[in-house]
Design a protein around this motif. Structure first.
Motif, mmCIF file in Angstrom:
data_model
loop_
_atom_site.group_PDB
_atom_site.id
_atom_site.type_symbol
_atom_site.label_atom_id
_atom_site.label_comp_id
_atom_site.label_asym_id
_atom_site.label_seq_id
_atom_site.Cartn_x
_atom_site.Cartn_y
_atom_site.Cartn_z
ATOM 1 N N GLY A 37 0.791 -1.235 0.000
ATOM 2 C CA GLY A 37 0.000 0.000 0.000
ATOM 3 C C GLY A 37 0.821 1.281 0.000
ATOM 4 O O GLY A 37 0.281 2.362 0.171
ATOM 5 N N THR A 38 2.124 1.178 -0.180
ATOM 6 C CA THR A 38 2.987 2.367 -0.175
ATOM 7 C C THR A 38 3.605 2.630 -1.541
ATOM 8 O O THR A 38 4.528 3.438 -1.649
ATOM 9 N N ALA A 39 3.124 1.962 -2.569
ATOM 10 C CA ALA A 39 3.820 2.036 -3.861
ATOM 11 C C ALA A 39 2.825 2.088 -5.013
ATOM 12 O O ALA A 39 2.935 1.314 -5.957
ATOM 13 N N GLN A 40 1.888 3.048 -4.952
ATOM 14 C CA GLN A 40 0.869 3.131 -6.000
ATOM 15 C C GLN A 40 1.466 3.309 -7.396
ATOM 16 O O GLN A 40 1.007 2.640 -8.329
ATOM 17 N N THR A 95 -5.268 5.915 10.888
ATOM 18 C CA THR A 95 -4.271 6.977 11.090
ATOM 19 C C THR A 95 -2.890 6.370 11.304
ATOM 20 O O THR A 95 -1.908 6.820 10.704
ATOM 21 N N ALA A 96 -2.818 5.347 12.120
ATOM 22 C CA ALA A 96 -1.527 4.726 12.414
ATOM 23 C C ALA A 96 -0.931 4.052 11.186
ATOM 24 O O ALA A 96 0.268 4.164 10.934
ATOM 25 N N LEU A 97 -1.754 3.363 10.406
ATOM 26 C CA LEU A 97 -1.230 2.650 9.230
ATOM 27 C C LEU A 97 -0.691 3.623 8.189
ATOM 28 O O LEU A 97 0.344 3.381 7.578
ATOM 29 N N GLY A 98 -1.420 4.699 7.935
ATOM 30 C CA GLY A 98 -0.917 5.718 7.016
ATOM 31 C C GLY A 98 -0.950 5.327 5.547
ATOM 32 O O GLY A 98 -0.392 6.020 4.702
ATOM 33 N N THR A 99 -1.591 4.224 5.227
ATOM 34 C CA THR A 99 -1.651 3.763 3.835
ATOM 35 C C THR A 99 -3.068 3.797 3.271
ATOM 36 O O THR A 99 -3.311 3.239 2.202
ATOM 37 N N ALA A 100 -3.985 4.440 3.971
ATOM 38 C CA ALA A 100 -5.395 4.331 3.582
ATOM 39 C C ALA A 100 -6.106 5.660 3.748
ATOM 40 O O ALA A 100 -7.172 5.722 4.374
ATOM 41 N N ALA A 102 0.318 11.087 12.594
ATOM 42 C CA ALA A 102 -0.652 11.949 13.278
ATOM 43 C C ALA A 102 -0.930 13.205 12.457
ATOM 44 O O ALA A 102 -2.083 13.644 12.352
ATOM 45 N N LEU A 103 0.100 13.785 11.866
ATOM 46 C CA LEU A 103 -0.098 14.997 11.053
ATOM 47 C C LEU A 103 -0.972 14.701 9.837
ATOM 48 O O LEU A 103 -1.923 15.443 9.553
ATOM 49 N N ASN A 104 -0.671 13.632 9.134
ATOM 50 C CA ASN A 104 -1.467 13.312 7.945
ATOM 51 C C ASN A 104 -2.903 12.975 8.312
ATOM 52 O O ASN A 104 -3.840 13.309 7.575
ATOM 53 N N GLY A 105 -3.087 12.319 9.453
ATOM 54 C CA GLY A 105 -4.451 12.065 9.932
ATOM 55 C C GLY A 105 -5.162 13.363 10.276
ATOM 56 O O GLY A 105 -6.357 13.523 9.993
ATOM 57 N N MET A 106 -4.438 14.289 10.897
ATOM 58 C CA MET A 106 -5.059 15.550 11.312
ATOM 59 C C MET A 106 -5.454 16.382 10.096
ATOM 60 O O MET A 106 -6.517 17.014 10.094
ATOM 61 N N PHE A 107 -4.630 16.382 9.070
ATOM 62 C CA PHE A 107 -4.976 17.140 7.865
ATOM 63 C C PHE A 107 -6.186 16.506 7.161
ATOM 64 O O PHE A 107 -7.014 17.220 6.576
ATOM 65 N N LEU A 122 9.895 4.177 5.234
ATOM 66 C CA LEU A 122 8.499 3.974 5.655
ATOM 67 C C LEU A 122 7.542 4.148 4.477
ATOM 68 O O LEU A 122 6.582 3.400 4.331
ATOM 69 N N GLY A 123 7.768 5.173 3.664
ATOM 70 C CA GLY A 123 6.944 5.343 2.470
ATOM 71 C C GLY A 123 5.529 5.837 2.727
ATOM 72 O O GLY A 123 4.699 5.845 1.825
ATOM 73 N N THR A 124 5.232 6.239 3.964
ATOM 74 C CA THR A 124 3.878 6.692 4.292
ATOM 75 C C THR A 124 3.863 8.176 4.654
ATOM 76 O O THR A 124 2.855 8.663 5.171
ATOM 77 N N ALA A 125 4.931 8.885 4.377
ATOM 78 C CA ALA A 125 5.028 10.255 4.883
ATOM 79 C C ALA A 125 5.682 11.177 3.863
ATOM 80 O O ALA A 125 6.638 11.880 4.170
ATOM 81 N N GLN A 126 5.133 11.186 2.638
ATOM 82 C CA GLN A 126 5.733 12.010 1.588
ATOM 83 C C GLN A 126 5.796 13.492 1.962
ATOM 84 O O GLN A 126 6.825 14.121 1.727
#
Lengths: 134, 134, 134, 134, 134, 134
Positions: A70-73, D67-72, D109-114, F69-73
């Motif tokens: 899920g990190t490599a679209q 939020t924790a996974l960050g891939t969805a 957390a930042l990406n979830g908050m945005f 990590l690849g989840t935090a561009q």
């Protein structure tokens, strides 16, 4: 790595995905050409050139893994096109993606499926474009 | 879900991995039998019972994904045994694992390979045990 | 951070999980006491001391996240014990873990459930030990 | 799965997020309708219909995990809207997201908050639209 | 890849971690010697032999990444030992690990720190063993 | 946390990345100002203000981890700019990113490299803008 591996890798990449592969290599030219060279040499000249699995099996494994991660679209889309190119059916591809719901959850499967929808539509668009040119 | 799906899932699970599958279900009995039921119904009664991919393709996809994720060693081992059971060769399995170095890095491939080493050794042990009993 | 936050964090940690929390802090003493201090100050003195969520909600969120991530089994076990301590029922905990099958796949849910099984058994063992001492 | 579960899942999905849920199912119609059916049947007809947790607890757990996974991100947004729909306050939601800094790091957390900022703004826009229509 | 790269890789691996590196390669001999060869050729003969970063920077980057990923404890331990071998101080290592709390959460930092504690203790044990032999 | 830490963090953030850091804090103002405050206090006032690593080492570690990590561009881009600001060369940055192919796979390295390409181009654009203003 010796010259032969680069040539073999380039050849293999062309079998798998001519257009997208070249685009990735080109886009690395002014920032890290060596990373592009490693993709060709190690990725395609070594791994994808090994016996033991055919290209359909290799692309099926890659589609499964990239959907699950899920990190490599962008890379998933390249390999969805490659999967079609090496002869996997759309059904084989969508079943592989759907199965990932079991191992990486529904969001991974959904995001993989939407990528497939996009790649299949582009494939249809190119096919109809080519048809209209004849 | 209706009774039929549970039966179909159990049947499918037996084709794939009789011993390990049952062990997982049993170990859930006193904490969350419903999670075990969902594994059978949704996992095997639905997904693994769908047309479009054969069991060898399904196990190849699962081995690829679990190796790449790197967070599911116990489940990877179950599916490495299942991969052998449904007829994938050891070479097909180790090539799939090795290929994951490209998509998830060498540690993922190494940890997957050491899991395969363990599962293959156990497979040999059981085979020689069975042979000695005849 | 000022002294008050450390004290508040320690107090909060004791409410949540007296034994396991102290063990983590102690085990960091000779390698990185400051990391232990940050766990107390930032983790418990700040985040877990904020209004807006009660401790049951906070532990439910943590159990969900750590189950889904699948890379933090020791910390998941600490928070499974904490979840019991702050009054979540075993059913609430196992339902939270099971739900993660949807978002992170069955292996994540299974590994979370087996961690819960272990923590609940330890909880029972300690309870029966205490009962026998009276 | 039997008819009843599909109906129950659809009903449950409507309670949680009428618009977004339907949009996801619709967008799967021409690529993998069965994946949409599984979301409804297994996701909402089974898991979200179970006793043991109320919908507020379920959405809180889902927001935490995604939020924790960050891939969805797309699925996180659906569930942020759902969290509001089932009655979680904005404060409960932002506190849950913030807490994930502890378990998955600040970028998560930042990406979830945005994502929450975007969903809350859309919620306000729809509310003011509805108000102006009366 | 040509012979020279294998030799260069082996040489580089010896500079970085003589014992652990060899152990990994040996343990692959009967399951996938080619994976071991790729670790040496591509990992050490190519990447770790490139100019632009010195070995201390490379090991610092690797310790950071493997701590953050949290899925590669055996490889993290190899590179913690390597980090000491190439001259990083224990303080530099523990600060790198601690910093990962910001980017991957406290569990990642804690599990990395406990790995460092183990590797440092083993390092001390070997050092005192060597001292006692003189 | 006491006032002093906030001031120290703000100072440290300015050394590392004046513009991007402020933008993140500002964008949190109306949704979760406390999350912004924690980034400054805990992130920069504590971790980035610690002795043991210099800022170049800290940014190298962060670039490595966020690439892997690849989840935090978005956060990776902030720290790529920061890496330039604290004096890492473009070569040191691209080598760090490339090395992540070994530990997190080629897609992670490719996506990191494309982020670097974007950040370097923006850096050049700003530099030529400043030059033209004198």
């Amino acid at each position: 790595m010796e010259q032969g591996i680069y040539e073999r890798g380039l050849q293999r990449l062309k079998e798998v995905d001519d257009i997208a592969g070249e685009k990735v290599i080109d886009s690395l030219a002014d920032i890290s050409p060596d990373l592009g060279r490693y993709v060709i040499e190690f990725g395609f000249g070594e791994i994808y050139s090994r016996p033991g699995l055919n290209l359909q099996q290799r692309e099926l494994a890659t589609v499964a893994a990239l959907t699950a991660l899920g990190t490599a679209q962008p890379q998933l889309k390249v390999h969805l096109a490659a999967a079609l190119n090496v002869g996997l059916s759309r059904l084989e591809i969508t079943e592989t993606i759907m199965q990932m719901a079991l191992y990486a959850g529904f969001p991974a499967a959904l995001n993989g499926m939407f990528a497939a929808k996009e790649v299949f539509a582009e494939h249809d668009r190119l096919a109809s474009l080519q048809a209209s040119q004849h």
